[in-house]
Write a protein that holds these residues in place. Sequence first.
Motif, PDB file in Angstrom:
ATOM      1  N   GLU A   1       0.836  -1.203   0.000  1.00 23.11           N
ATOM      2  CA  GLU A   1       0.000   0.000   0.000  1.00 23.11           C
ATOM      3  C   GLU A   1       0.873   1.255   0.000  1.00 23.11           C
ATOM      4  OE1 GLU A   1      -3.334   0.174  -0.206  1.00 23.11           O
ATOM      5  OE2 GLU A   1      -3.260  -2.003  -0.512  1.00 23.11           O
ATOM      6  N   PRO A   2       0.502   2.264  -0.780  1.00 24.35           N
ATOM      7  CA  PRO A   2       1.295   3.500  -0.811  1.00 24.35           C
ATOM      8  C   PRO A   2       1.159   4.279   0.490  1.00 24.35           C
ATOM      9  CG  PRO A   2      -0.702   3.755  -2.125  1.00 24.35           C
ATOM     10  CD  PRO A   2      -0.635   2.305  -1.727  1.00 24.35           C
ATOM     11  N   LEU A   3       2.241   4.894   0.881  1.00 24.78           N
ATOM     12  CA  LEU A   3       2.294   5.716   2.094  1.00 24.78           C
ATOM     13  C   LEU A   3       2.588   7.148   1.660  1.00 24.78           C
ATOM     14  CD1 LEU A   3       2.361   5.742   5.256  1.00 24.78           C
ATOM     15  CD2 LEU A   3       4.834   5.416   5.069  1.00 24.78           C
ATOM     16  N   ILE A   4       1.669   8.067   1.971  1.00 25.00           N
ATOM     17  CA  ILE A   4       1.841   9.458   1.549  1.00 25.00           C
ATOM     18  C   ILE A   4       1.501  10.394   2.705  1.00 25.00           C
ATOM     19  CG2 ILE A   4       1.344   9.005  -0.886  1.00 25.00           C
ATOM     20  CD1 ILE A   4      -1.487  10.093  -0.397  1.00 25.00           C
ATOM     21  N   GLY A   5       1.942  11.633   2.571  1.00 22.85           N
ATOM     22  CA  GLY A   5       1.564  12.670   3.509  1.00 22.85           C
ATOM     23  C   GLY A   5       2.728  13.224   4.299  1.00 22.85           C
ATOM     24  N   ALA A   6       2.530  14.442   4.782  1.00 28.31           N
ATOM     25  CA  ALA A   6       3.526  15.105   5.611  1.00 28.31           C
ATOM     26  C   ALA A   6       3.393  14.739   7.077  1.00 28.31           C
ATOM     27  CB  ALA A   6       3.388  16.629   5.456  1.00 28.31           C
ATOM     28  N   SER A   7       2.496  13.807   7.395  1.00 25.65           N
ATOM     29  CA  SER A   7       2.172  13.515   8.792  1.00 25.65           C
ATOM     30  C   SER A   7       3.388  13.119   9.614  1.00 25.65           C
ATOM     31  CB  SER A   7       1.117  12.402   8.858  1.00 25.65           C
ATOM     32  OG  SER A   7      -0.011  12.716   8.092  1.00 25.65           O
ATOM     33  N   GLY A   8       4.260  12.274   9.064  1.00 23.74           N
ATOM     34  CA  GLY A   8       5.428  11.832   9.818  1.00 23.74           C
ATOM     35  C   GLY A   8       6.365  12.979  10.143  1.00 23.74           C
ATOM     36  N   ALA A   9       6.621  13.839   9.163  1.00 22.40           N
ATOM     37  CA  ALA A   9       7.489  14.990   9.390  1.00 22.40           C
ATOM     38  C   ALA A   9       6.848  15.978  10.355  1.00 22.40           C
ATOM     39  CB  ALA A   9       7.805  15.674   8.059  1.00 22.40           C
ATOM     40  N   VAL A  10       5.546  16.220  10.191  1.00 19.18           N
ATOM     41  CA  VAL A  10       4.837  17.130  11.089  1.00 19.18           C
ATOM     42  C   VAL A  10       4.810  16.560  12.503  1.00 19.18           C
ATOM     43  CG1 VAL A  10       2.607  18.206  11.579  1.00 19.18           C
ATOM     44  CG2 VAL A  10       3.475  18.146   9.237  1.00 19.18           C
ATOM     45  N   ALA A  11       4.658  15.249  12.626  1.00 13.45           N
ATOM     46  CA  ALA A  11       4.705  14.622  13.949  1.00 13.45           C
ATOM     47  C   ALA A  11       6.052  14.893  14.615  1.00 13.45           C
ATOM     48  CB  ALA A  11       4.452  13.120  13.836  1.00 13.45           C
ATOM     49  N   GLY A  12       7.126  14.897  13.836  1.00 16.77           N
ATOM     50  CA  GLY A  12       8.432  15.244  14.375  1.00 16.77           C
ATOM     51  C   GLY A  12       8.461  16.661  14.916  1.00 16.77           C
ATOM     52  N   VAL A  13       7.799  17.582  14.217  1.00 14.73           N
ATOM     53  CA  VAL A  13       7.697  18.961  14.687  1.00 14.73           C
ATOM     54  C   VAL A  13       6.956  19.012  16.028  1.00 14.73           C
ATOM     55  CG1 VAL A  13       6.718  21.238  14.182  1.00 14.73           C
ATOM     56  CG2 VAL A  13       7.820  19.914  12.357  1.00 14.73           C
ATOM     57  N   LEU A  14       5.891  18.232  16.154  1.00 14.86           N
ATOM     58  CA  LEU A  14       5.128  18.206  17.402  1.00 14.86           C
ATOM     59  C   LEU A  14       5.974  17.650  18.545  1.00 14.86           C
ATOM     60  CD1 LEU A  14       1.625  16.933  16.192  1.00 14.86           C
ATOM     61  CD2 LEU A  14       2.588  19.234  16.143  1.00 14.86           C
TER      62      LEU A  14
ATOM     63  N   TYR B   1      -0.802   5.420  11.457  1.00 11.74           N
ATOM     64  CA  TYR B   1      -0.580   5.989  12.790  1.00 11.74           C
ATOM     65  C   TYR B   1       0.808   5.644  13.327  1.00 11.74           C
ATOM     66  CZ  TYR B   1      -5.612   6.892  12.921  1.00 11.74           C
ATOM     67  OH  TYR B   1      -6.879   7.352  12.643  1.00 11.74           O
ATOM     68  N   LEU B   2       1.297   4.470  12.974  1.00 13.51           N
ATOM     69  CA  LEU B   2       2.618   4.073  13.457  1.00 13.51           C
ATOM     70  C   LEU B   2       3.707   5.001  12.930  1.00 13.51           C
ATOM     71  CD1 LEU B   2       4.045   1.975  15.177  1.00 13.51           C
ATOM     72  CD2 LEU B   2       4.292   0.542  13.134  1.00 13.51           C
ATOM     73  N   ALA B   3       3.539   5.505  11.715  1.00 14.43           N
ATOM     74  CA  ALA B   3       4.498   6.478  11.172  1.00 14.43           C
ATOM     75  C   ALA B   3       4.479   7.758  12.001  1.00 14.43           C
ATOM     76  CB  ALA B   3       4.171   6.784   9.711  1.00 14.43           C
ATOM     77  N   HIS B   4       3.298   8.146  12.482  1.00 16.50           N
ATOM     78  CA  HIS B   4       3.207   9.333  13.329  1.00 16.50           C
ATOM     79  C   HIS B   4       4.006   9.125  14.611  1.00 16.50           C
ATOM     80  CE1 HIS B   4      -1.059  10.033  11.434  1.00 16.50           C
ATOM     81  NE2 HIS B   4      -0.082  10.011  10.540  1.00 16.50           N
ATOM     82  N   VAL B   5       3.914   7.926  15.174  1.00 11.99           N
ATOM     83  CA  VAL B   5       4.636   7.615  16.410  1.00 11.99           C
ATOM     84  C   VAL B   5       6.145   7.715  16.186  1.00 11.99           C
ATOM     85  CG1 VAL B   5       5.135   5.806  18.099  1.00 11.99           C
ATOM     86  CG2 VAL B   5       2.777   6.188  17.324  1.00 11.99           C
ATOM     87  N   PHE B   6       6.622   7.113  15.106  1.00 16.29           N
ATOM     88  CA  PHE B   6       8.063   7.155  14.820  1.00 16.29           C
ATOM     89  C   PHE B   6       8.523   8.594  14.574  1.00 16.29           C
ATOM     90  CE2 PHE B   6       7.713   2.568  13.888  1.00 16.29           C
ATOM     91  CZ  PHE B   6       8.862   2.124  14.545  1.00 16.29           C
ATOM     92  N   GLY B   7       7.753   9.373  13.817  1.00 14.59           N
ATOM     93  CA  GLY B   7       8.136  10.752  13.559  1.00 14.59           C
ATOM     94  C   GLY B   7       8.178  11.579  14.836  1.00 14.59           C
ATOM     95  N   PHE B   8       7.193  11.394  15.713  1.00 16.32           N
ATOM     96  CA  PHE B   8       7.125  12.143  16.965  1.00 16.32           C
ATOM     97  C   PHE B   8       8.330  11.833  17.855  1.00 16.32           C
ATOM     98  CE2 PHE B   8       5.636  13.200  21.189  1.00 16.32           C
ATOM     99  CZ  PHE B   8       4.788  14.281  21.007  1.00 16.32           C
ATOM    100  N   VAL B   9       8.645  10.557  17.992  1.00 14.65           N
ATOM    101  CA  VAL B   9       9.783  10.162  18.830  1.00 14.65           C
ATOM    102  C   VAL B   9      11.086  10.692  18.247  1.00 14.65           C
ATOM    103  CG1 VAL B   9      11.101   8.190  19.700  1.00 14.65           C
ATOM    104  CG2 VAL B   9       8.599   8.147  19.757  1.00 14.65           C
ATOM    105  N   ALA B  10      11.227  10.632  16.927  1.00 13.85           N
ATOM    106  CA  ALA B  10      12.434  11.172  16.285  1.00 13.85           C
ATOM    107  C   ALA B  10      12.572  12.662  16.569  1.00 13.85           C
ATOM    108  CB  ALA B  10      12.392  10.916  14.781  1.00 13.85           C
ATOM    109  N   GLY B  11      11.462  13.397  16.485  1.00 14.30           N
ATOM    110  CA  GLY B  11      11.505  14.823  16.767  1.00 14.30           C
ATOM    111  C   GLY B  11      11.910  15.124  18.202  1.00 14.30           C
ATOM    112  N   MET B  12      11.408  14.346  19.142  1.00 18.16           N
ATOM    113  CA  MET B  12      11.777  14.535  20.540  1.00 18.16           C
ATOM    114  C   MET B  12      13.272  14.294  20.759  1.00 18.16           C
ATOM    115  SD  MET B  12       8.638  12.802  22.709  1.00 18.16           S
ATOM    116  CE  MET B  12       9.364  13.357  24.252  1.00 18.16           C
ATOM    117  N   LEU B  13      13.783  13.211  20.173  1.00 11.34           N
ATOM    118  CA  LEU B  13      15.193  12.857  20.376  1.00 11.34           C
ATOM    119  C   LEU B  13      16.125  13.909  19.767  1.00 11.34           C
ATOM    120  CD1 LEU B  13      15.048   9.009  19.690  1.00 11.34           C
ATOM    121  CD2 LEU B  13      15.198  10.163  21.904  1.00 11.34           C
ATOM    122  N   ILE B  14      15.775  14.397  18.588  1.00 14.27           N
ATOM    123  CA  ILE B  14      16.637  15.380  17.927  1.00 14.27           C
ATOM    124  C   ILE B  14      16.606  16.711  18.675  1.00 14.27           C
ATOM    125  CG2 ILE B  14      16.978  16.705  15.809  1.00 14.27           C
ATOM    126  CD1 ILE B  14      15.839  14.289  14.277  1.00 14.27           C
ATOM    127  N   ALA B  15      15.441  17.088  19.199  1.00 15.89           N
ATOM    128  CA  ALA B  15      15.314  18.383  19.856  1.00 15.89           C
ATOM    129  C   ALA B  15      15.838  18.380  21.282  1.00 15.89           C
ATOM    130  CB  ALA B  15      13.843  18.818  19.848  1.00 15.89           C
TER     131      ALA B  15
END
Length: 273
Positions: A164-177, A233-247
């Motif tokens: 299945e195709p995966l699209i959207g800025a959600s993962g990157a935006v989750a990192g911002v959050l 939703y799992l991509a959102h989780v990974f993006g959010f955690v990545a954003g926390m670790l980097i920041a």
Amino acid sequence: MVMPVHDVNPTRRTPWVTYALLAANFVVFLAFTPGVIGSLTGGSSLADLCHLQAFLDRYAVVPQELIHHRMPNLVPTGATGVGPQGPGCVVDRPGYEKSPELSVLTAMFLHGGWLHLLGNMLFLWIFGNNVADRMGHVRFLLFYLVCGYAAAYGFAVLNAGSGEPLIGASGAVAGVLGAYLVLYPRARVWVLVPFLIFLPLRLPAWIVLGMWFVLQAVYSSGQGVTDAGTVAYLAHVFGFVAGMLIAWPLRPGTPPPPEPRGILFGRRARPDW
């Protein structure tokens, strides 16, 4: 689920990169995504659907392609035809070379509809300017892209057999959050809470974003939703955690947000609030 509409956290500089990302997402959706005009007029056709499938097959992330680097033998061409089962989309050998790694980048600027686009852009608009202000223009852009890649690869590793195709800025935006939660946990955020009517409340960012993350984690397990298979939703989780670790290393030098003053819950707050 509460809907944020504004944060009480001024910036020191104009967030040009945030503006550019917002513009790029809208331009790609309006000018390049097949079927957008039809969705506005309610006149989407089979031809629009076939063009969209061909477009996504070429530019979206597909987990099995990303992990196994195995390209499909047949892909939609964008043309329509009539087969044994009636009208449908024609498939043929791909007439292009696709880089699965590069598709992670292109997929960050693709969206499946207006709600998908506007939801992502709302969160980027509200929270992206402060994170960009803290990181600086170039570092914020790199941060945004790294979070998008972390989200896509994290999802793909755990769904390596998915086509299945995966699209959207959600993962990157989750990192911002995630970064905002680390840098400005006490900043106040105006939200609308659905309770018979939409009630405006001003809540700390750690409540708003913490609640958002918990919901994404719950939804990623398939609990509480019926469309867990269509929203990554799992991509959102990974993006959010990545954003926390980097920041996290930037947290000690981050100036605190201003103390909230003025209107609170529809009335004027005390001057020392």
